[in-house]
Design a protein around this motif. Structure first.
Motif, PDB file in Angstrom:
ATOM      1  N   UNK A 265       0.785  -1.214   0.000  1.00  0.00           N
ATOM      2  CA  UNK A 265       0.000   0.000   0.000  1.00  0.00           C
ATOM      3  C   UNK A 265       0.824   1.275   0.000  1.00  0.00           C
ATOM      4  N   UNK A 266       0.153   2.342   0.472  1.00  0.00           N
ATOM      5  CA  UNK A 266       0.764   3.664   0.492  1.00  0.00           C
ATOM      6  C   UNK A 266       1.556   3.889   1.778  1.00  0.00           C
ATOM      7  N   UNK A 267       2.578   4.698   1.675  1.00  0.00           N
ATOM      8  CA  UNK A 267       3.387   5.023   2.845  1.00  0.00           C
ATOM      9  C   UNK A 267       4.805   5.333   2.433  1.00  0.00           C
ATOM     10  N   UNK A 268       5.647   5.637   3.403  1.00  0.00           N
ATOM     11  CA  UNK A 268       7.034   5.984   3.088  1.00  0.00           C
ATOM     12  C   UNK A 268       7.834   4.768   2.646  1.00  0.00           C
TER      13      UNK A 268
ATOM     14  N   UNK B 136      28.313   1.625  -4.871  1.00  0.00           N
ATOM     15  CA  UNK B 136      27.956   2.942  -4.353  1.00  0.00           C
ATOM     16  C   UNK B 136      27.129   3.722  -5.364  1.00  0.00           C
ATOM     17  N   UNK B 137      27.486   3.630  -6.635  1.00  0.00           N
ATOM     18  CA  UNK B 137      26.733   4.309  -7.688  1.00  0.00           C
ATOM     19  C   UNK B 137      25.295   3.814  -7.734  1.00  0.00           C
ATOM     20  N   UNK B 138      25.087   2.513  -7.544  1.00  0.00           N
ATOM     21  CA  UNK B 138      23.722   1.966  -7.559  1.00  0.00           C
ATOM     22  C   UNK B 138      22.907   2.512  -6.389  1.00  0.00           C
ATOM     23  N   UNK B 139      23.505   2.572  -5.229  1.00  0.00           N
ATOM     24  CA  UNK B 139      22.791   3.164  -4.105  1.00  0.00           C
ATOM     25  C   UNK B 139      22.469   4.635  -4.391  1.00  0.00           C
ATOM     26  N   UNK B 140      23.462   5.359  -4.912  1.00  0.00           N
ATOM     27  CA  UNK B 140      23.299   6.789  -5.150  1.00  0.00           C
ATOM     28  C   UNK B 140      22.212   7.087  -6.172  1.00  0.00           C
ATOM     29  N   UNK B 141      22.186   6.320  -7.256  1.00  0.00           N
ATOM     30  CA  UNK B 141      21.303   6.679  -8.375  1.00  0.00           C
ATOM     31  C   UNK B 141      20.017   5.859  -8.433  1.00  0.00           C
ATOM     32  N   UNK B 142      19.931   4.748  -7.694  1.00  0.00           N
ATOM     33  CA  UNK B 142      18.729   3.924  -7.740  1.00  0.00           C
ATOM     34  C   UNK B 142      18.053   3.842  -6.377  1.00  0.00           C
ATOM     35  N   UNK B 143      18.787   3.387  -5.342  1.00  0.00           N
ATOM     36  CA  UNK B 143      18.126   3.128  -4.062  1.00  0.00           C
ATOM     37  C   UNK B 143      17.833   4.403  -3.282  1.00  0.00           C
ATOM     38  N   UNK B 144      18.778   5.339  -3.195  1.00  0.00           N
ATOM     39  CA  UNK B 144      18.506   6.560  -2.436  1.00  0.00           C
ATOM     40  C   UNK B 144      17.323   7.345  -3.005  1.00  0.00           C
ATOM     41  N   UNK B 145      17.218   7.511  -4.328  1.00  0.00           N
ATOM     42  CA  UNK B 145      16.064   8.257  -4.842  1.00  0.00           C
ATOM     43  C   UNK B 145      14.716   7.608  -4.516  1.00  0.00           C
ATOM     44  N   UNK B 146      14.687   6.291  -4.305  1.00  0.00           N
ATOM     45  CA  UNK B 146      13.440   5.622  -3.933  1.00  0.00           C
ATOM     46  C   UNK B 146      13.031   5.894  -2.497  1.00  0.00           C
ATOM     47  N   UNK B 147      14.000   6.249  -1.647  1.00  0.00           N
ATOM     48  CA  UNK B 147      13.793   6.254  -0.198  1.00  0.00           C
ATOM     49  C   UNK B 147      13.406   7.640   0.318  1.00  0.00           C
TER      50      UNK B 147
ATOM     51  N   UNK C   7      28.568   7.356   2.829  1.00  0.00           N
ATOM     52  CA  UNK C   7      27.212   6.960   2.438  1.00  0.00           C
ATOM     53  C   UNK C   7      26.163   7.887   3.047  1.00  0.00           C
ATOM     54  N   UNK C   8      26.182   8.148   4.375  1.00  0.00           N
ATOM     55  CA  UNK C   8      25.143   9.021   4.930  1.00  0.00           C
ATOM     56  C   UNK C   8      25.150  10.417   4.322  1.00  0.00           C
ATOM     57  N   UNK C   9      26.322  10.944   4.008  1.00  0.00           N
ATOM     58  CA  UNK C   9      26.389  12.295   3.448  1.00  0.00           C
ATOM     59  C   UNK C   9      25.736  12.343   2.075  1.00  0.00           C
ATOM     60  N   UNK C  10      25.960  11.317   1.256  1.00  0.00           N
ATOM     61  CA  UNK C  10      25.321  11.287  -0.062  1.00  0.00           C
ATOM     62  C   UNK C  10      23.799  11.260   0.097  1.00  0.00           C
ATOM     63  N   UNK C  11      23.295  10.453   1.035  1.00  0.00           N
ATOM     64  CA  UNK C  11      21.851  10.409   1.259  1.00  0.00           C
ATOM     65  C   UNK C  11      21.334  11.742   1.794  1.00  0.00           C
ATOM     66  N   UNK C  12      22.081  12.355   2.698  1.00  0.00           N
ATOM     67  CA  UNK C  12      21.687  13.671   3.220  1.00  0.00           C
ATOM     68  C   UNK C  12      21.641  14.711   2.115  1.00  0.00           C
ATOM     69  N   UNK C  13      22.629  14.668   1.221  1.00  0.00           N
ATOM     70  CA  UNK C  13      22.665  15.633   0.124  1.00  0.00           C
ATOM     71  C   UNK C  13      21.466  15.481  -0.803  1.00  0.00           C
ATOM     72  N   UNK C  14      20.860  14.304  -0.817  1.00  0.00           N
ATOM     73  CA  UNK C  14      19.642  14.094  -1.592  1.00  0.00           C
ATOM     74  C   UNK C  14      18.388  14.446  -0.793  1.00  0.00           C
TER      75      UNK C  14
ATOM     76  N   UNK D 286      17.397  13.228   2.182  1.00  0.00           N
ATOM     77  CA  UNK D 286      16.778  12.123   2.914  1.00  0.00           C
ATOM     78  C   UNK D 286      16.901  12.326   4.430  1.00  0.00           C
ATOM     79  N   UNK D 287      15.963  11.738   5.166  1.00  0.00           N
ATOM     80  CA  UNK D 287      16.093  11.633   6.619  1.00  0.00           C
ATOM     81  C   UNK D 287      17.041  10.469   6.880  1.00  0.00           C
ATOM     82  N   UNK D 288      18.200  10.756   7.420  1.00  0.00           N
ATOM     83  CA  UNK D 288      19.240   9.742   7.602  1.00  0.00           C
ATOM     84  C   UNK D 288      19.410   9.470   9.093  1.00  0.00           C
ATOM     85  N   UNK D 289      19.294   8.198   9.461  1.00  0.00           N
ATOM     86  CA  UNK D 289      19.403   7.779  10.862  1.00  0.00           C
ATOM     87  C   UNK D 289      20.508   6.740  10.935  1.00  0.00           C
ATOM     88  N   UNK D 290      21.513   7.020  11.760  1.00  0.00           N
ATOM     89  CA  UNK D 290      22.690   6.165  11.822  1.00  0.00           C
ATOM     90  C   UNK D 290      22.979   5.766  13.273  1.00  0.00           C
ATOM     91  N   UNK D 291      23.817   4.762  13.434  1.00  0.00           N
ATOM     92  CA  UNK D 291      24.134   4.260  14.770  1.00  0.00           C
ATOM     93  C   UNK D 291      25.625   3.979  14.900  1.00  0.00           C
TER      94      UNK D 291
END
Length: 340
Positions: A46-49, A125-136, A193-200, A202-207
């Motif tokens: 269904x719908x959601x984040x 890394x390119x796959x995460x940057x251009x495919x997975x991060x934009x989905x999230x 990795x977190x910085x690339x997601x932040x630059x897009x 995204x809400x980035x949560x790390x541990x």
């Protein structure tokens, strides 16, 4: 733009539960045409984040890898509002070898944004940057101190410039319900990795969930409970969101590690003896550790002192120390209001 070198065996747009793999080219002495597999799963309804859950960025950080594999086993579509994509072990060869870096020596967490015609770590890394991060909408990247360091078990974050993104990241960090949180900066290069997601955006949560070559049972429990509560907090997982107050716990302590002087390095080779544990308060000038000299038992140890008042956040887990190794990190308590 060149297509990604990485392919995915599952349909990330499809509903339901799928487990498959990412594949990218590999050439070895036993196979001229081969692929490296990095496993991936998706649970959607269904719908959601969309939440992207990542672990094993560094191979010897197992706390998040166990939690992510458990999530793939236990999470079912009827529990989800939206989509959870899980890559439980990003650096699979390093994980199997119990090393921080890939066998090539590459640090995956310095590989972003990557490129499709680069070495394997940059292809992934390119796959995460251009495919997975934009989905999230949300990216969760679970780390620990690995074999080399014991980091007080905590969730942590960059203090990003955008106030709306920063507030959402602060609340996500707090939803892990750890006793401690940590504010960190980039050190030893770029390409995180977190910085690339932040630059897009995204809400980035790390541990940083411990480390030191062993995962105590309470840390496994914190990795699992924190991950699930964050998924509830962002609205992708059914269930009541817990708070420290609802659990009868006091507010967590936020430690500010953004001053580079909080990172203390060994002045020379030696054998490090920690005098304090992560979580212990220290005052400026206190000896936090001693450096002993294997070839000079006649020489007194070198005292390594706290550069400021604060709390020990990280201590070196491996006594054998080379000049320039980080031997401890301090954090300075900060009020959350200063981040808003």
């Amino acid at each position: 733009m060149t297509d990604p070198a990485v392919s995915c065996s599952i349909d990330l747009a499809a509903p339901g539960k799928q487990i498959g793999h990412l594949a990218f080219p590999k050439i070895t002495n036993t196979a001229g045409w081969a692929s490296t597999y990095v496993h991936i799963g998706s649970v959607a309804r269904g719908e959601g984040p969309t939440v992207l859950v990542l672990a094993g960025n560094h191979g010897d950080e197992y706390e998040g890898q166990v939690a992510a594999m458990r999530l793939l086993q236990e999470l079912q579509p009827e529990q989800v509002h939206g989509r959870v994509i899980v890559v439980p072990v990003l650096s699979k060869a390093a994980s199997k070898a119990n090393t921080r870096n890939w066998p090539s020596g590459a640090n995956f967490n310095r590989s972003f944004p990557g490129r499709p015609d680069g070495p394997p770590n940059e292809q992934l890394a390119d796959y995460l940057t251009r495919v997975l991060f934009p989905l999230a909408d949300v990216v969760i990247d679970m780390h620990s101190g690995g074999r080399s360091a014991w980091f007080i078990p905590c969730s942590h974050m960059h203090v990003v410039a955008d106030p709306v993104q920063r507030k959402a990241m602060l609340e996500g960090m707090e939803a892990w319900l750890s006793d401690w949180h940590f504010l960190y900066i980039d050190v030893n290069g770029t390409g995180l990795l977190p910085v690339e997601a932040e630059n897009q955006g995204k809400i980035v949560i790390t541990t940083e969930l411990g480390g030191g070559g062993r995962v105590p049972a309470p840390v496994h429990r914190l990795a699992w409970s924190g991950l699930n509560n964050v998924l509830r907090h962002v609205g992708v997982l059914e269930g009541e969101v817990q708070t420290r107050a609802s659990l009868g716990k006091p507010p967590a302590v936020i430690l500010d590690g953004r001053n580079p002087d909080t990172i203390v390095l060994a002045p020379e080779d030696g054998m490090f003896e920690a005098l304090y544990e992560p979580g212990d308060p220290v005052s400026e000038g206190d000896p936090v550790g001693r450096l002993w000299f294997v070839d000079r038992p006649d020489r007194p140890p070198e005292l390594i002192r706290a550069p400021m008042d604060g709390v020990v956040a990280v201590t070196k887990a491996i006594p054998v120390t080379e000049q320039g190794d980080c031997v401890f990190v301090l954090g300075v308590p900060i009020d959350r209001s200063a981040l808003l």
